[in-house]
Structure formats: C-alpha cells, structure tokens
Write a protein that holds these residues in place. Structure first.
Motif, short mmCIF file in Angstrom:
data_model
loop_
_atom_site.label_atom_id
_atom_site.label_comp_id
_atom_site.label_asym_id
_atom_site.label_seq_id
_atom_site.Cartn_x
_atom_site.Cartn_y
_atom_site.Cartn_z
N ASN A 93 43.96 50.28 46.70
CA ASN A 93 44.10 48.90 47.17
C ASN A 93 45.05 48.82 48.36
O ASN A 93 45.52 47.73 48.70
CB ASN A 93 44.47 47.93 46.04
CG ASN A 93 45.82 48.24 45.44
OD1 ASN A 93 46.64 48.94 46.04
ND2 ASN A 93 46.08 47.72 44.27
N TRP A 116 50.32 49.16 53.18
CA TRP A 116 50.73 47.92 53.83
C TRP A 116 52.14 47.49 53.48
O TRP A 116 52.81 46.88 54.31
CB TRP A 116 49.70 46.80 53.66
CG TRP A 116 49.57 46.17 52.30
CD1 TRP A 116 48.67 46.50 51.35
CD2 TRP A 116 50.29 45.05 51.79
NE1 TRP A 116 48.80 45.69 50.26
CE2 TRP A 116 49.79 44.78 50.50
CE3 TRP A 116 51.31 44.24 52.29
CZ2 TRP A 116 50.26 43.76 49.71
CZ3 TRP A 116 51.79 43.23 51.50
CH2 TRP A 116 51.28 42.99 50.23
N LEU A 174 55.04 38.59 44.54
CA LEU A 174 53.66 38.15 44.48
C LEU A 174 52.70 39.34 44.47
O LEU A 174 51.67 39.31 43.82
CB LEU A 174 53.34 37.23 45.66
CG LEU A 174 54.08 35.90 45.64
CD1 LEU A 174 53.71 35.07 46.83
CD2 LEU A 174 53.76 35.14 44.37
N GLY A 175 53.07 40.41 45.17
CA GLY A 175 52.19 41.57 45.24
C GLY A 175 52.11 42.32 43.92
O GLY A 175 51.10 42.95 43.62
N ARG A 188 47.35 41.84 34.94
CA ARG A 188 45.99 41.90 35.48
C ARG A 188 45.14 42.90 34.70
O ARG A 188 43.95 42.69 34.49
CB ARG A 188 46.04 42.27 36.96
CG ARG A 188 44.69 42.12 37.64
CD ARG A 188 44.73 42.57 39.07
NE ARG A 188 45.65 41.79 39.87
CZ ARG A 188 46.65 42.32 40.56
NH1 ARG A 188 46.85 43.61 40.52
NH2 ARG A 188 47.45 41.57 41.26
N ASN A 191 41.42 42.02 33.29
CA ASN A 191 40.14 42.57 33.75
C ASN A 191 39.60 43.66 32.83
O ASN A 191 38.63 44.31 33.15
CB ASN A 191 40.24 43.05 35.20
CG ASN A 191 41.17 44.23 35.36
OD1 ASN A 191 41.58 44.85 34.38
ND2 ASN A 191 41.51 44.54 36.59
N PHE A 246 46.59 40.17 52.16
CA PHE A 246 46.78 41.12 51.06
C PHE A 246 47.30 40.44 49.80
O PHE A 246 46.98 40.85 48.70
CB PHE A 246 47.74 42.23 51.48
CG PHE A 246 47.08 43.33 52.24
CD1 PHE A 246 46.08 44.07 51.65
CD2 PHE A 246 47.44 43.61 53.54
CE1 PHE A 246 45.45 45.09 52.35
CE2 PHE A 246 46.82 44.63 54.24
CZ PHE A 246 45.83 45.37 53.64
N ILE A 247 48.13 39.41 49.96
CA ILE A 247 48.69 38.77 48.78
C ILE A 247 47.71 37.77 48.17
O ILE A 247 47.48 37.76 46.96
CB ILE A 247 50.03 38.08 49.13
CG1 ILE A 247 51.07 39.14 49.43
CG2 ILE A 247 50.50 37.20 47.99
CD1 ILE A 247 52.39 38.57 49.87
N ARG A 257 42.95 38.89 48.63
CA ARG A 257 42.34 40.01 47.94
C ARG A 257 42.19 39.69 46.46
O ARG A 257 43.10 39.21 45.83
CB ARG A 257 43.30 41.18 48.12
CG ARG A 257 42.66 42.44 47.98
CD ARG A 257 43.53 43.49 48.63
NE ARG A 257 42.72 44.66 48.64
CZ ARG A 257 42.46 45.32 47.55
NH1 ARG A 257 43.01 44.99 46.44
NH2 ARG A 257 41.64 46.33 47.59
N ASN A 313 41.76 41.36 42.95
CA ASN A 313 41.83 42.70 42.35
C ASN A 313 41.08 42.73 41.03
O ASN A 313 41.64 42.42 40.00
CB ASN A 313 43.29 43.08 42.11
CG ASN A 313 44.03 43.21 43.40
OD1 ASN A 313 43.84 44.16 44.15
ND2 ASN A 313 44.88 42.24 43.70
#
Lengths: 260, 65
Positions: A18, A23, A86-87, A94, A98, B58-59, B62, B64
């Motif tokens: 990802n 980044w 946030l990232g 998550r 998922n 990106f934050i 995206r 996921n």
C-alpha cells in the motif's frame, strides 16, 4: 519468536503494497526540507509574490539554527502526527473488519507477537521517517543557517523518539480497542487535543508525556531542567509499556467483533 | 529574478521529492480498484494540490480492503 518473524514479514509486505513504506518517509522529508528553505528565502518570496509598495523594509528576525529545527518539529507535531494517527488508525481494527483477522485468529498464534509485529513495523516506519526528515532538515539548516551542536542534536532526537514511541503505542492501543472511526478520533484526541490542552494549562504541572517535544527543544538549546525531564521520560515509557499490554489484551478480547 | 540566481542545488531535491510523491500517488491510483469518490477527481487533487494533494489522497481517498 518464529510466530513474530512470520507476522512481521506479513506486515512488511502489506506496507510495501500500500506504498506506506514510500510515502510516509517522503512526507516527512518534504516538511523537513521546506521549513529551512521558506524561512531562508522569505524576503525573496515576499518580494516576488506580495506586491509591496516601493521601499518597504521589513525587519526580518534572525533565526538561530536551533529555532529552525524546532520550527520543523512543530510542523511534525501537527501535520506529521495527523498523518501518523489517521494513516495507522486502522492497523488492527481494519483487519477485523475486512476479514483478514479471521485468517489470523483461527491459527494458533499468540496475540502478543501479533501486536508486537504491528508495533515494530509502525516504529520502524514512523521513527525511520522522522529521523530521515530531521537529518535532511539538519543538512539544510547547516547550509543555510549554520551548524547545530551534534551532541545536543542527538539528545534532542532521542527525546523526540520517546514521544514518537508514545504516539505509536496510543494509536496501536486505540486501534486494538475500538473500530477504525472511533480509533482515529480517540488517538487524534490523545495526541493532538491533549497537546493543545497541555500547552494551554500546562503551566500548573511539569511532568507529562505531552511536554516531551517541548523538553526535546530545551535539550537542543541546552537549557533543560533535569528532574521534570527525567520523570516525564520515565512516565512516558511506562505508559508505552502499559498501552502495549492493553493493546494485546483488547486484541484478544475483540475476537468476537471480527467479521467473517 | 533570472534563472541563474536561483540556487538549484538547494531547490532541486525539494522538487524531485515532490514529483516522486505525486508519481507514487498516481501509480497507486491506477492500481487500486476503487476509491472513496470518483477516480478522476482524485487524479486532479493529486496533480493540482502540489504538496497536500498526494497526502490527502493516501489518507482519505485510498480504500484499504
């Protein structure tokens, strides 16, 4: 320990795919470079874009190299922390949502190594990016403003890394305990909002994790008060350990919330 | 201000890193199957919002899954 290395490889591959591994360092590098550049060329920039009347003279302040490094850190404290919280808010929650966690939880893995693999991946990414960004910043500051004392810089970096450990464990804990949306709100509040409150009311106490970045600045300028500084470090490291144990506990408790 | 007087040795790394970031975001956008919101809008945000654009993509953009 074998568990850990397998899970760590999984984390590594996920972050490779990802593009996080690319980044996040780039963002910290960019902010590290921007700060000295804009501060150095501020007069020229104002000349070029702001239509000043003829003969306007601004008394631009003379920045010391330490001030430039601290200005970069205050950028990191806002935008950098925003990117980190946030990232990574979904790092555990998550997987529950998922269905990825179902694949993990049916296997006899220990939750401790599951959480440690996440923690070490986040640490490598976050601390690595910040060190990269600050080194680039140090180079630019050195070229444009003058040298920074190397010993003070190392002390400053070590202190700031303790703060980053705290941020990483807060994000990890809230992601283990809550769903992604709540986790991002909780970790944002704990990292950014509490920092704001500490800046506002913090005159009444000297020992708190949210004061660590400030103390890092004092270390850099060589005027740190040893006692509250050491106690803040100790308390922050204790909180980091507690938060990680809490993350392991909640990762185990929230098995029932996984979506199948 | 002429081109000679710009200190390219200092500015160039900044521009290169920014371009890499933009490129990574665009590559990711073409590989990801669906985003939050239309893809062409994200392409515009990445290209036009020079520093913040890729970060926001990106934050927020995206998904996921």
């Amino acid at each position: 320990m074998n568990n850990f290395s397998v899970l760590f490889q999984k984390e590594w591959r996920e972050n490779l795919r990802n593009f996080k591994i690319l980044w996040i360092p780039l963002v910290f590098l960019l902010f590290g470079i921007t700060e000295p550049l804009t501060n150095y060329y501020l007069p020229q920039i104002l000349n070029a874009v702001g239509n000043m009347p003829e003969g306007t003279v601004f008394p631009f302040p003379e920045f010391t190299p330490e001030q430039i490094v601290m200005a970069t850190v205050s950028q990191y404290q806002f935008i950098g922390m925003l990117v980190i919280t946030l990232g990574f808010a979904g790092i555990i929650s998550r997987e529950r949502k998922n269905g990825n966690a179902t694949f993990l939880y049916v296997r006899p893995i220990s939750y401790a190594s599951y959480v440690y693999s996440k923690f070490s991946m986040m640490c490598i990414l976050v601390i690595g990016s910040v060190i990269l960004g600050l080194l680039a910043n140090l180079y630019y500051t050195n070229v444009l403003f003058g040298p920074v004392d190397a010993g003070a810089f190392v002390g400053f970096l070590g202190t700031y890394i303790v703060w980053l450990l705290f941020v990483v464990s807060v994000v990890l804990f809230s992601s283990a305990a809550f769903s992604t949306a709540i986790a991002s709100v909780v970790s944002l509040a704990l990292v950014l909002f509490f920092q704001f409150i500490d800046a506002l009311l913090g005159a009444y106490w000297t020992i708190s994790p949210w004061k660590i970045p400030m103390y890092a600045g004092y270390v850099l300028s060589g005027s740190v008060d040893k006692t509250p500084f050491t106690w803040s470090l100790i308390i922050t490291l204790l909180l980091v350990v507690l938060l990680i144990f809490g993350a392991v506990y909640f990762a185990k408790r929230n098995i029932s919330k996984t979506k199948i | 201000m002429d081109l000679e007087s710009i200190p390219w040795m200092l500015i160039l790394p900044f521009i290169i890193i920014q371009l890499i970031l933009m490129l990574v975001a665009i590559i990711d956008l073409t590989r990801v199957s669906n985003t939050n919101g239309p893809k062409w809008l994200w392409a515009l945000i990445i290209v036009l919002g020079n520093l913040i654009g890729p970060i926001i993509y990106f934050i927020v953009g995206r998904r996921n899954e």
